[in-house]
Each structure stands twice: as C-alpha cells, then as structure tokens.
Design a protein around this motif. Structure first.
Motif, PDB file in Angstrom:
ATOM      1  N   LEU A  18      59.895  93.038  80.911  1.00 38.87           N
ATOM      2  CA  LEU A  18      58.740  92.133  80.970  1.00 38.87           C
ATOM      3  C   LEU A  18      57.420  92.905  80.874  1.00 38.87           C
ATOM      4  O   LEU A  18      56.475  92.453  80.222  1.00 38.87           O
ATOM      5  N   ILE A  19      57.364  94.065  81.531  1.00 38.44           N
ATOM      6  CA  ILE A  19      56.160  94.898  81.433  1.00 38.44           C
ATOM      7  C   ILE A  19      55.949  95.350  79.994  1.00 38.44           C
ATOM      8  O   ILE A  19      54.827  95.342  79.475  1.00 38.44           O
ATOM      9  N   PHE A  20      57.051  95.744  79.326  1.00 37.87           N
ATOM     10  CA  PHE A  20      56.954  96.155  77.923  1.00 37.87           C
ATOM     11  C   PHE A  20      56.448  95.001  77.054  1.00 37.87           C
ATOM     12  O   PHE A  20      55.565  95.187  76.205  1.00 37.87           O
ATOM     13  N   ALA A  21      56.995  93.802  77.267  1.00 44.01           N
ATOM     14  CA  ALA A  21      56.561  92.643  76.477  1.00 44.01           C
ATOM     15  C   ALA A  21      55.092  92.318  76.738  1.00 44.01           C
ATOM     16  O   ALA A  21      54.333  91.996  75.810  1.00 44.01           O
ATOM     17  N   PHE A  22      54.708  92.417  78.008  1.00 43.47           N
ATOM     18  CA  PHE A  22      53.304  92.148  78.342  1.00 43.47           C
ATOM     19  C   PHE A  22      52.366  93.128  77.640  1.00 43.47           C
ATOM     20  O   PHE A  22      51.376  92.727  77.021  1.00 43.47           O
ATOM     21  N   PHE A  23      52.718  94.414  77.707  1.00 46.53           N
ATOM     22  CA  PHE A  23      51.819  95.386  77.095  1.00 46.53           C
ATOM     23  C   PHE A  23      51.871  95.316  75.575  1.00 46.53           C
ATOM     24  O   PHE A  23      50.880  95.631  74.900  1.00 46.53           O
ATOM     25  N   LEU A  24      52.995  94.911  75.012  1.00 45.70           N
ATOM     26  CA  LEU A  24      53.055  94.690  73.564  1.00 45.70           C
ATOM     27  C   LEU A  24      52.068  93.593  73.159  1.00 45.70           C
ATOM     28  O   LEU A  24      51.354  93.714  72.159  1.00 45.70           O
ATOM     29  N   ALA A  25      51.986  92.511  73.953  1.00 45.90           N
ATOM     30  CA  ALA A  25      51.028  91.436  73.672  1.00 45.90           C
ATOM     31  C   ALA A  25      49.593  91.938  73.798  1.00 45.90           C
ATOM     32  O   ALA A  25      48.718  91.602  72.980  1.00 45.90           O
ATOM     33  N   GLY A  54      58.775 101.674  76.376  1.00 50.61           N
ATOM     34  CA  GLY A  54      60.029 101.258  75.758  1.00 50.61           C
ATOM     35  C   GLY A  54      61.149 102.233  76.035  1.00 50.61           C
ATOM     36  O   GLY A  54      62.277 101.839  76.391  1.00 50.61           O
ATOM     37  N   LEU A  55      60.860 103.525  75.890  1.00 44.73           N
ATOM     38  CA  LEU A  55      61.879 104.539  76.143  1.00 44.73           C
ATOM     39  C   LEU A  55      62.255 104.578  77.624  1.00 44.73           C
ATOM     40  O   LEU A  55      63.432 104.774  77.978  1.00 44.73           O
ATOM     41  N   SER A  56      61.244 104.393  78.506  1.00 47.14           N
ATOM     42  CA  SER A  56      61.553 104.354  79.939  1.00 47.14           C
ATOM     43  C   SER A  56      62.416 103.141  80.269  1.00 47.14           C
ATOM     44  O   SER A  56      63.301 103.206  81.144  1.00 47.14           O
ATOM     45  N   THR A  57      62.174 102.022  79.602  1.00 45.46           N
ATOM     46  CA  THR A  57      62.983 100.829  79.818  1.00 45.46           C
ATOM     47  C   THR A  57      64.429 101.071  79.393  1.00 45.46           C
ATOM     48  O   THR A  57      65.378 100.681  80.096  1.00 45.46           O
ATOM     49  N   ILE A  58      64.593 101.718  78.236  1.00 44.29           N
ATOM     50  CA  ILE A  58      65.953 102.052  77.793  1.00 44.29           C
ATOM     51  C   ILE A  58      66.610 103.015  78.765  1.00 44.29           C
ATOM     52  O   ILE A  58      67.810 102.908  79.063  1.00 44.29           O
ATOM     53  N   GLN A  59      65.817 103.967  79.289  1.00 46.84           N
ATOM     54  CA  GLN A  59      66.355 104.915  80.271  1.00 46.84           C
ATOM     55  C   GLN A  59      66.873 104.184  81.505  1.00 46.84           C
ATOM     56  O   GLN A  59      67.912 104.550  82.076  1.00 46.84           O
ATOM     57  N   ILE A  60      66.148 103.132  81.912  1.00 44.46           N
ATOM     58  CA  ILE A  60      66.583 102.363  83.078  1.00 44.46           C
ATOM     59  C   ILE A  60      67.933 101.700  82.811  1.00 44.46           C
ATOM     60  O   ILE A  60      68.800 101.605  83.687  1.00 44.46           O
ATOM     61  N   PRO A 215      57.188 106.817  87.149  1.00 42.08           N
ATOM     62  CA  PRO A 215      56.358 105.610  87.208  1.00 42.08           C
ATOM     63  C   PRO A 215      55.022 105.728  86.470  1.00 42.08           C
ATOM     64  O   PRO A 215      54.246 104.770  86.452  1.00 42.08           O
ATOM     65  N   THR A 216      54.747 106.892  85.894  1.00 36.63           N
ATOM     66  CA  THR A 216      53.427 107.115  85.300  1.00 36.63           C
ATOM     67  C   THR A 216      53.106 106.097  84.212  1.00 36.63           C
ATOM     68  O   THR A 216      51.991 105.565  84.132  1.00 36.63           O
ATOM     69  N   ALA A 217      54.080 105.830  83.336  1.00 41.51           N
ATOM     70  CA  ALA A 217      53.836 104.904  82.231  1.00 41.51           C
ATOM     71  C   ALA A 217      53.459 103.522  82.736  1.00 41.51           C
ATOM     72  O   ALA A 217      52.560 102.857  82.203  1.00 41.51           O
TER      73      ALA A 217
END
Length: 597
Positions: A18-25, A54-60, A215-217
């Motif tokens: 959701l954070i990735f989608a928000f920042f993409l918008a 995105g990469l951090s999300t995939i890492q999760i 958490p930096t990103a």
C-alpha cells in the motif's frame, strides 16, 4: 529467478504494498507538475525511492534468507541514486552554488548507480556487500535476515553519507540565507533530510527495522510525499496565495506564464479559451515575439497594442525571478494582455470629436476675421459721414435730425467696439499679439484710465475713488494692454453700480506683486460663475443684458491680456456687498529691470 517463486504473503507485505502504491500515485502526480528549478532531479529522486520501496516490499515477501539478501543487495543502487539526486536537487533549488550547473552531475548519477547495481547484483559471487555470515532472526513478527556487512557496504555507506552531509549543509545554508518567507520551506527540507538519516543510523547501529527490513525508505516516503504535497499543491494555504490564485483565474484578461524560451507553462481560463480557440496560434506567436523582445532587452510600450482577430490588447510583462537564488537566471515571464478594444474605440471617437471641434474653432476664427474685416471698412465710412453731419459740414440740421445723428453715432461707436473686441479676442486666442514690455507704474496707468472714462461714469451717474500705491511700484508690462484690461473691468463696475454709487480703485504692492483692485457697489456675483464672467459672448443674467450694453467679450479679453503678461485676474465678494476684481501682475525682477533700462 528462483527468488520470484519463493514468495509469501503477510500483513507486512500488504502494508508495504500500500505504501508503494501510494508513493507511485504521488510520483505520477508530481511528474505532471514541474514546479521550479531542479524538478528533473526531484523526479529522479522519486523514481529511485520508488524502486527502493518496491525492492524492500519484495524483500518482505521473500521466504528464503538468500532471496532476502539478494533483494536487499539490489536496493543499493536505488539508495545511491536517491542520495545523490536528492543532494543535487537541493543544490539546484537552494542558494548554495556548490556544483551548480556542473555538467558531470548527470553522468555521475548514472555511473554511481551503475556501479552500485553491479555490486549489488553480483553480491552472491563476491559477498563483499553482504557477507555469508548473515543469519535469520525473528523480527517484527516474521523471519528476516540480520545482515553481516562487508567492506563494500561500508564504502557505499561512506559515499552516501558524504552526500547527505552536503545536503544538510545546503539545507542549513538555505535556512540562514534565504528570504524569511522561505525559511519554513528550508526548515522542512532540513527535517526531511535528517529524518531518514536518523532512521538509517538506527537501522545500522541498533538494528531498528520495519516489517523486518531497513525502514529508511519508508521514512523517506513520508518526507518526500509531504514535501511534494506542500510545494506542488500550493506551498501555503494563506489568504494571500488563495487570493492571488483567484485573481489569476478570475481575471478578464489574457494572463500567461511562460519560461525564458517563450514556452507557455500556465494560462488562466480566459487565456486558455483564446489558446483553444481559432486565435490560439496568434496568441502563441505574440507570446514568442514578446518574450524574444524582452530577452533582447527591449521594453514593451503600452501604446503599442496587439491585434487578435477583431480585438486589441495592451501587453504588460513581469519578470519572474528565482525567489530563492536571485543571482541565477530568471525563471520566465508573466505576460498580461488587457483587452483595450473599447478604449481604442472611445479614443478614436474623442479624436474625431477633437478634430471636429478644432475645425469648428477654425471656422469660427475665419468667420470672425471675415466679419471684422468686412464690417470695419463700411463702419469707418459711416462714422466719418456721421461726424460730418454732426459738425454741419453738409448743411445745418434741424433738431430732430441732430438727435437722429447722435443716436446713429452712439450705435456706430458700439458696433465699432464690437468689431474691435472680436478682432482682439481672436488675436489673443491665437497668440498673435505679443506684449511690448516696458517699466510701468500701475498707479499712473490707473489714473490715466480713470481720466479717460470720466464721461462714461458721468453718463451712468457713478463716481470714481482712487487710492494710489504709496511710493514707487514698478512692473514690467504692456502699458496699452494693462489699460485696456483695466478699462474693461472699470466699464463693468460702472454699469453694474447703482446711480449715485462709487467705484473704488486702489493699488497695492508687496510680495513680488502689484495688485490693482476695483470694487463696485453692484449686486455681486454668484459663486462658481468664473466661466461665465471670463467666457466669450457670455453675461451672467439675461435681464442684465437687456439693461446693460455689452458684447460678452470684455472680461474674456482682459483675462487673455493679463495672463499673457504672466499675471492673473480674479474676483471676490466685497464685505458689505458688491464685488472686488483683482488684476495682479508680478513686479519686475532686478535682472529684468536692468535689461529694460
């Protein structure tokens, strides 16, 4: 590609997604709204941060430790590009001219990002970024990797922290040097730079994580998203900003904002209607030409109007300077085209009316000249004949005949005065009579004029009282013009004074002026009647014109004569009734006296 198959879903993955989608918008939204210097570098920062998230999300979502290390290693180029591009953006935007305009900035970002990518992508070969000593641990409710940092990790961290120091210096410098109105913005920039750094330090030194990853990103998302919203979507929702926007959008004028090259970047709705209409090409051509002239140092002249279709517009331009660093090139222009079609039509109508009035005035002057010339010759002949009849040269006349001749002579003299007044009025209006200056004592002129008008005063049963100026009082004037102007004033005073009345005349000198005052005992003059008193062919009251002879030119001629001698003539109500007329002329300056003598 095996890591793409080893994937698990969790609440942390959903939150990160959701954070990735928000920042993409946010990235898409800001991409369409360039807002000032360095916006391209700001875009690069957004894209690199988007890749990092995105990469951090995939890492999760990765289940295997090796895959988590792989995806974490690939965040290295995103982090490197983000730090350098963000620092270069602050330099571009802020007042510090460090590396400003350097052509190597773009290649540097590319090379640094490529090297970081090469190191991260090949970490499973050399293990110099994240070593094989990394272990799994239970973090934030899931199995995550606790990395063992290799030498290249510390080298890349030193590189990135060096640029972070530069970014911090730029933010602090901007906070100290810029206009106070922009200090909150640079304070926000400083906080946005420091917050992710604090988060990263917490991760590297104390193992602080979010969803089991760096958490930096995610902290950077909060900073950049907030900054983009505030800066792009209005900077500050103050009454001033809102009012300026409303004025821009509601103005019934073409208002266009363009960059230095003349490219239109914004337009108010009124201008947009023109740009989208049949005259859009004309407007764009005008903008290009005007900005070209402005860039060449030329000024826009308000009297030079631009024609668009059937309408005329007056151009006006305002330079848009860089508010943060005014020493750098300006940003562009605000061009305003105000519709002046109605003004032009009104001006054309006024010009036509002026030309018509001037033509009528010329015709009147010609008519007066013709009438005066054509009347003067027969009047001279008639007057001479009447003088001969009155003298008995043509034989004795009976008493009725003598009376008739006397009436004819009086009316002939009246007509002669009318012709003379017409001629004098025309000549003074046309400035054809030049005063012949000489040193004049106004008391002498008054005494001579009163002597010449004794018979007229006796006819109206009026007496003169004269109080000359004490001592010497010399003015530089035309004696004949002064006597003529004074005679007209005295004639009016005599006519409007009652039988048995007195017209008082005095001369006062002082304060650089000689003031000849004529006071009558008449009915007075209503306030605000100056135009009637000193106008042409005008008398105050129709009943008075029946009782008193006059052409309505005498006071007009007096005003023209006195003003030509650099004086003034005016009147005021006399205490106790009547009117006081003033003929005020400047006393001769010493240098003028010397020149005349």
């Amino acid at each position: 590609m095996m890591c793409m198959r080893s994937f698990g879903y969790s609440g942390g993955l959903l939150a990160a997604g959701l954070i990735f989608a928000f920042f993409l918008a946010v990235t898409i939204w800001t991409w369409r709204r360039p807002f000032g210097p360095g916006h391209k570098l700001f875009r690069i920062s957004n894209v690199s941060l988007l890749a990092w998230i995105g990469l951090s999300t995939i890492q999760i979502g990765a289940l295997e430790i090796e895959c988590q290390i792989f995806w974490m290693s690939l965040t290295a180029p995103a982090l490197t590009v983000l730090v350098t591009s963000w620092t270069f953006y602050l330099i571009e935007f802020g007042p510090l001219r460090l590396f400003y305009g350097a052509r190597w900035r773009g290649p540097y970002i590319i090379v640094a990002g490529f090297l970081a990518f090469a190191i991260g992508a090949t970490n499973h070969w050399h293990a110099a970024l994240v070593t094989d000593q990394s272990v799994a641990a239970w973090l934030d409710g899931r199995v995550s990797v606790v990395i063992d940092r290799g030498p290249l990790y510390y080298l890349m961290s030193a590189h990135n922290y060096a640029w972070i120091v530069v970014a911090t210096v730029v933010s602090v410098t901007g906070l100290r040097q810029v206009n106070p109105a922009f200090r909150p913005l640079f304070a926000a920039l400083l906080a946005m730079t420091v917050l992710p750094v604090a988060t990263n330090i917490g991760y590297n030194l104390f193992g602080f994580t979010v969803f089991g990853v760096d958490p930096t990103a995610f902290s950077m998302v909060v900073s950049i998203a907030t900054y983009a919203w505030v800066f792009v979507n209005g900077r500050a929702l103050t009454a001033e900003v809102v009012g300026e926007r409303h004025l821009f959008r509601a103005a019934r004028a073409i208002m266009i904002i363009c960059d230095r090259s003349g490219e239109i970047t914004s337009a108010n709705p009124y201008a947009q209607d023109y740009l989208d209409g049949p005259h859009g090409a004309d407007i764009r051509a005008i903008v290009q030409r005007l900005t070209g002239d402005l860039n060449d140092g030329m000024d826009l002249h308000a009297e030079c109007h631009e024609r668009v279709g059937e309408r005329s517009f007056r151009p006006h331009a305002i330079l848009i300077e860089d508010p943060v660093h005014p020493s750098r090139p300006f940003l562009g222009w605000t061009l305003t085209l105000v519709d002046v079609t109605e003004e032009e039509e009104a001006a054309a109508a006024l010009r036509a009316a002026k030309e018509q009035a001037e033509q009528v005035s010329r015709l009147q002057a010609q008519l007066v000249s013709v009438i005066s010339h054509e009347l003067r010759t027969p009047l001279t002949s008639i007057s001479g004949t009447l003088d001969l009849l009155d003298a008995g040269v043509m034989g004795p006349l009976a008493e009725p005949g003598k009376q008739g001749v006397a009436v004819a002579r009086r009316n002939c003299a009246r007509l002669s005065r009318l012709v003379n007044d017409l001629t004098n009025s025309q000549q003074f209006e046309a400035r054809q009579l030049t005063p012949e200056y000489e040193l004049v004592d106004p008391s002498d002129v008054v005494a001579a004029t009163l002597e010449a008008m004794k018979d007229e005063a006796r006819q109206w049963h009026v007496e003169f009282a004269f109080d000359p100026a004490p001592g010497s009082c010399e003015i530089l004037a035309d004696r004949a013009h002064l006597a003529h102007a004074l005679g007209n004033v005295l004639s009016n005073a005599v006519k409007f004074s009652p039988k048995g009345g007195t017209v008082s005349v005095c001369v006062l000198c002082g304060d650089g002026y000689a003031d000849v005052q004529v006071r009558d005992q008449g009915p007075g003059i209503p306030e605000g009647s100056e135009d009637q008193v000193f106008g042409r062919f005008v008398q105050l009251d129709s009943s008075a014109t029946r009782s008193h002879e006059g052409t309505g030119l005498g006071m007009n001629i007096s005003r023209l004569m006195v003003e030509q001698m650099e004086g003034e003539i005016f009147y005021e109500a006399a205490p106790g009734g009547g009117t006081i007329f003033h003929i005020r002329l400047p006393q001769a300056a010493p240098q003028k006296l010397y020149a005349v003598r």
